[in-house]
Design a protein around this motif. Structure first.
Motif, PDB file in Angstrom:
ATOM      1  N   GLN A   1       7.863 -78.505  50.270  1.00  0.00           N
ATOM      2  CA  GLN A   1       8.493 -79.688  50.853  1.00  0.00           C
ATOM      3  C   GLN A   1       8.245 -80.930  50.009  1.00  0.00           C
ATOM      4  N   TYR A   2       7.106 -80.960  49.322  1.00  0.00           N
ATOM      5  CA  TYR A   2       6.796 -82.087  48.438  1.00  0.00           C
ATOM      6  C   TYR A   2       7.794 -82.151  47.288  1.00  0.00           C
ATOM      7  N   HIS A   3       8.155 -80.987  46.738  1.00  0.00           N
ATOM      8  CA  HIS A   3       9.059 -80.935  45.586  1.00  0.00           C
ATOM      9  C   HIS A   3      10.535 -80.973  45.980  1.00  0.00           C
ATOM     10  N   TYR A   4      10.868 -80.517  47.184  1.00  0.00           N
ATOM     11  CA  TYR A   4      12.278 -80.378  47.581  1.00  0.00           C
ATOM     12  C   TYR A   4      12.948 -81.742  47.672  1.00  0.00           C
ATOM     13  N   ALA A   5      14.109 -81.865  47.050  1.00  0.00           N
ATOM     14  CA  ALA A   5      14.788 -83.156  46.956  1.00  0.00           C
ATOM     15  C   ALA A   5      15.609 -83.492  48.198  1.00  0.00           C
ATOM     16  N   GLN A   6      15.853 -82.513  49.071  1.00  0.00           N
ATOM     17  CA  GLN A   6      16.650 -82.754  50.261  1.00  0.00           C
ATOM     18  C   GLN A   6      15.764 -82.649  51.511  1.00  0.00           C
ATOM     19  N   ASN A   7      16.398 -82.615  52.676  1.00  0.00           N
ATOM     20  CA  ASN A   7      15.594 -82.648  53.903  1.00  0.00           C
ATOM     21  C   ASN A   7      15.822 -81.447  54.808  1.00  0.00           C
ATOM     22  N   HIS A   8      16.189 -80.312  54.225  1.00  0.00           N
ATOM     23  CA  HIS A   8      16.384 -79.107  55.027  1.00  0.00           C
ATOM     24  C   HIS A   8      15.042 -78.498  55.419  1.00  0.00           C
ATOM     25  N   GLU A   9      15.057 -77.818  56.550  1.00  0.00           N
ATOM     26  CA  GLU A   9      13.855 -77.149  57.029  1.00  0.00           C
ATOM     27  C   GLU A   9      13.641 -75.836  56.272  1.00  0.00           C
ATOM     28  N   ILE A  10      12.393 -75.385  56.258  1.00  0.00           N
ATOM     29  CA  ILE A  10      12.080 -74.094  55.639  1.00  0.00           C
ATOM     30  C   ILE A  10      12.532 -72.978  56.569  1.00  0.00           C
ATOM     31  N   ASP A  11      13.310 -72.058  56.023  1.00  0.00           N
ATOM     32  CA  ASP A  11      13.838 -70.946  56.812  1.00  0.00           C
ATOM     33  C   ASP A  11      12.907 -69.739  56.783  1.00  0.00           C
ATOM     34  N   ASN A  12      12.331 -69.465  55.605  1.00  0.00           N
ATOM     35  CA  ASN A  12      11.500 -68.270  55.483  1.00  0.00           C
ATOM     36  C   ASN A  12      10.499 -68.458  54.350  1.00  0.00           C
ATOM     37  N   ILE A  13       9.326 -67.863  54.513  1.00  0.00           N
ATOM     38  CA  ILE A  13       8.315 -67.890  53.462  1.00  0.00           C
ATOM     39  C   ILE A  13       7.609 -66.548  53.424  1.00  0.00           C
ATOM     40  N   MET A  14       7.394 -66.030  52.223  1.00  0.00           N
ATOM     41  CA  MET A  14       6.712 -64.748  52.092  1.00  0.00           C
ATOM     42  C   MET A  14       5.937 -64.715  50.784  1.00  0.00           C
ATOM     43  N   LEU A  15       4.828 -63.983  50.800  1.00  0.00           N
ATOM     44  CA  LEU A  15       3.993 -63.839  49.622  1.00  0.00           C
ATOM     45  C   LEU A  15       4.377 -62.558  48.888  1.00  0.00           C
ATOM     46  N   ILE A  16       4.629 -62.683  47.594  1.00  0.00           N
ATOM     47  CA  ILE A  16       4.983 -61.530  46.774  1.00  0.00           C
ATOM     48  C   ILE A  16       3.839 -61.285  45.793  1.00  0.00           C
ATOM     49  N   LYS A  17       3.208 -60.123  45.928  1.00  0.00           N
ATOM     50  CA  LYS A  17       2.074 -59.792  45.071  1.00  0.00           C
ATOM     51  C   LYS A  17       2.400 -58.707  44.052  1.00  0.00           C
ATOM     52  N   SER A  18       3.326 -57.822  44.413  1.00  0.00           N
ATOM     53  CA  SER A  18       3.615 -56.666  43.577  1.00  0.00           C
ATOM     54  C   SER A  18       4.982 -56.784  42.916  1.00  0.00           C
ATOM     55  N   ALA A  19       5.080 -56.243  41.707  1.00  0.00           N
ATOM     56  CA  ALA A  19       6.348 -56.267  40.982  1.00  0.00           C
ATOM     57  C   ALA A  19       7.395 -55.397  41.667  1.00  0.00           C
ATOM     58  N   THR A  20       6.953 -54.468  42.506  1.00  0.00           N
ATOM     59  CA  THR A  20       7.911 -53.607  43.205  1.00  0.00           C
ATOM     60  C   THR A  20       8.724 -54.391  44.232  1.00  0.00           C
TER      61      THR A  20
ATOM     62  N   ARG B   1       7.417 -67.139  48.046  1.00  0.00           N
ATOM     63  CA  ARG B   1       8.869 -67.333  48.014  1.00  0.00           C
ATOM     64  C   ARG B   1       9.256 -68.155  49.242  1.00  0.00           C
ATOM     65  N   VAL B   2       9.691 -69.388  49.002  1.00  0.00           N
ATOM     66  CA  VAL B   2      10.023 -70.313  50.090  1.00  0.00           C
ATOM     67  C   VAL B   2      11.524 -70.570  50.085  1.00  0.00           C
ATOM     68  N   THR B   3      12.184 -70.220  51.187  1.00  0.00           N
ATOM     69  CA  THR B   3      13.631 -70.381  51.306  1.00  0.00           C
ATOM     70  C   THR B   3      13.958 -71.458  52.331  1.00  0.00           C
ATOM     71  N   PHE B   4      14.891 -72.338  51.964  1.00  0.00           N
ATOM     72  CA  PHE B   4      15.275 -73.433  52.850  1.00  0.00           C
ATOM     73  C   PHE B   4      16.573 -73.116  53.589  1.00  0.00           C
ATOM     74  N   GLU B   5      16.759 -73.765  54.739  1.00  0.00           N
ATOM     75  CA  GLU B   5      17.950 -73.578  55.557  1.00  0.00           C
ATOM     76  C   GLU B   5      19.107 -74.389  54.987  1.00  0.00           C
ATOM     77  N   GLN B   6      19.882 -73.743  54.146  1.00  0.00           N
ATOM     78  CA  GLN B   6      21.046 -74.383  53.554  1.00  0.00           C
ATOM     79  C   GLN B   6      21.981 -73.296  53.074  1.00  0.00           C
ATOM     80  N   PHE B   7      23.301 -73.554  53.053  1.00  0.00           N
ATOM     81  CA  PHE B   7      24.263 -72.478  52.802  1.00  0.00           C
ATOM     82  C   PHE B   7      24.110 -71.846  51.426  1.00  0.00           C
ATOM     83  N   ALA B   8      23.565 -72.578  50.456  1.00  0.00           N
ATOM     84  CA  ALA B   8      23.367 -72.020  49.115  1.00  0.00           C
ATOM     85  C   ALA B   8      22.032 -71.287  48.985  1.00  0.00           C
TER      86      ALA B   8
END
Length: 206
Positions: free
Chosen positions: A88-107, A122-129
């Protein structure tokens, strides 16, 4: 591929403008002290996270270590709450976070990110793109910015260079074969055009 601004494709508009240069006067923990405390340190880098200077380095067999460049205190790995805060500190817009997950493995790593960044949030925001930020779990750095237009561009690029694996090999044999056939067809077409047009014209004059 050329209808959209390449800076937008790279996700530069998703994040706030690049942070100011690191204030070296705020770095109270010197490199000399670091070398004394961590004699096995290598690949030492001075980075910045949310305006705070940090040292990032490889400490022998212990792997990557991040310490506060002001106090020398070892930083804890980035948890989910911190990852959201950084995104949220880096995000230039004001959309809410839709999903967040930790990825540890290359699989489980999406093709859009290099394995060298693991482990990442991996942090995904609520926006059509579907704007997506990848936050390093070790350093808290924003290592990649992705969105659906980038993903579409990536596929078009793979079609363009005819590399359908990772889209990085611009000298693959398939592209060379098609380019060679295309060149041969062009030369053959030019020769046939010459005989068709100029030769027939000479015969008519006679």
């Amino acid at each position: 591929m050329v209808t959209m601004d390449i800076h937008y494709i790279h996700g530069e508009t998703l994040a706030k403008s690049e942070e100011a240069k690191i204030d070296l006067e705020s770095v109270d923990y010197s490199i000399a002290e670091l070398v004394v405390d961590y004699p096995e340190a290598r690949q030492v880098r001075l980075i910045q996270s949310m305006g705070r200077p940090l040292y990032s380095f490889i400490n022998g067999e212990h792997g990557k270590v991040v310490i506060d460049a002001e106090t020398g205190v070892v930083q804890a790995i980035v948890d989910e709450i911190k990852a959201k805060e950084i995104a949220q500190y880096h995000y230039a817009q004001n959309h809410e976070i839709d999903n967040i997950m930790l990825i540890k493995s290359a699989t489980n790593l999406p093709a859009e990110l290099s394995p060298r960044h693991l482990p990442v949030w991996r942090v995904t925001f609520e926006q059509f793109a579907t704007p997506t930020f990848y936050i390093s779990q070790q350093t808290g750095a924003l290592v990649a910015k992705r969105h659906d237009y980038w993903r579409l561009f990536d596929w078009m690029w793979r079609f363009h260079i005819m590399d359908y694996d990772d889209g990085e090999n611009v000298s693959n044999w398939f592209l060379f074969l098609v380019a060679t056939l295309g060149l041969m067809a062009t030369i053959a077409g030019a020769v046939l055009t010459y005989f068709r047009v100029f030769t027939s014209t000479k015969k008519e004059v006679i």
